[in-house]
Write a protein that holds these residues in place. Structure first.
Motif, mmCIF file in Angstrom:
data_model
loop_
_atom_site.group_PDB
_atom_site.id
_atom_site.type_symbol
_atom_site.label_atom_id
_atom_site.label_comp_id
_atom_site.label_asym_id
_atom_site.label_seq_id
_atom_site.Cartn_x
_atom_site.Cartn_y
_atom_site.Cartn_z
ATOM 1 N N PHE A 66 0.845 -1.201 0.000
ATOM 2 C CA PHE A 66 0.000 0.000 0.000
ATOM 3 C C PHE A 66 0.872 1.240 0.000
ATOM 4 O O PHE A 66 1.957 1.258 0.595
ATOM 5 N N THR A 67 0.374 2.287 -0.645
ATOM 6 C CA THR A 67 1.062 3.574 -0.663
ATOM 7 C C THR A 67 0.059 4.680 -0.370
ATOM 8 O O THR A 67 -0.974 4.789 -1.046
ATOM 9 N N ILE A 68 0.378 5.476 0.632
ATOM 10 C CA ILE A 68 -0.471 6.620 0.959
ATOM 11 C C ILE A 68 0.173 7.882 0.393
ATOM 12 O O ILE A 68 1.400 8.021 0.377
ATOM 13 N N SER A 69 -0.666 8.765 -0.105
ATOM 14 C CA SER A 69 -0.181 10.032 -0.635
ATOM 15 C C SER A 69 -1.267 11.087 -0.406
ATOM 16 O O SER A 69 -2.394 10.755 -0.036
ATOM 17 N N ARG A 70 -0.911 12.334 -0.633
ATOM 18 C CA ARG A 70 -1.894 13.393 -0.439
ATOM 19 C C ARG A 70 -1.627 14.548 -1.372
ATOM 20 O O ARG A 70 -0.504 14.756 -1.816
#
Length: 121
Positions: A66-70
């Motif tokens: 998983f990769t979180i970004s904003r």
């Protein structure tokens, strides 16, 4: 602050999904945005979170998948979920830790309504 999540659904094991969560209202620019999940019969757990400066942390179970970004300009947080497993099946909740300058709220936890992710084997 209101949170609107989207992107959940049904996918086969090994597949991918991308969750999005847009925050609206008087959200302060300095905040932490994240994703939590809750499977049936289990407690809600942190999946990943990201600070406004881009620092991230992940649950061990999702590291490398998983990769979180904003996007700070859009007050939106994303969760790219690859190599999904049946054990990733849960309701995923968007979370913002921060405040609302319109409502004069500080040090708050805001939650979205949740989006279902189901991974079939």
């Amino acid at each position: 602050v209101q949170l609107q999540a989207s992107g959940g659904g049904l996918v086969q094991a090994g597949g991918f999904l991308r969750l999005s969560c847009a925050a609206s209202g008087g959200i302060f620019s300095t905040n932490v945005m994240g994703w939590y999940r809750q499977a049936p019969g289990k407690q809600r757990e942190l999946v990943a979170r990201i600070t406004s400066g881009g620092a991230t942390n992940y649950a061990d179970s999702v590291k490398g998948r998983f990769t979180i970004s904003r996007d700070n300009a859009k007050n939106t947080v994303y969760l790219q979920m690859n190599s999904l497993k049946p054990e990733d099946t849960a309701v995923y909740y968007c979370n913002v830790q921060g405040g609302d300058y319109v409502l004069k709220e500080y040090g708050m936890d805001y939650w979205g309504k949740g989006t279902q992710v189901t991974v079939s084997s």
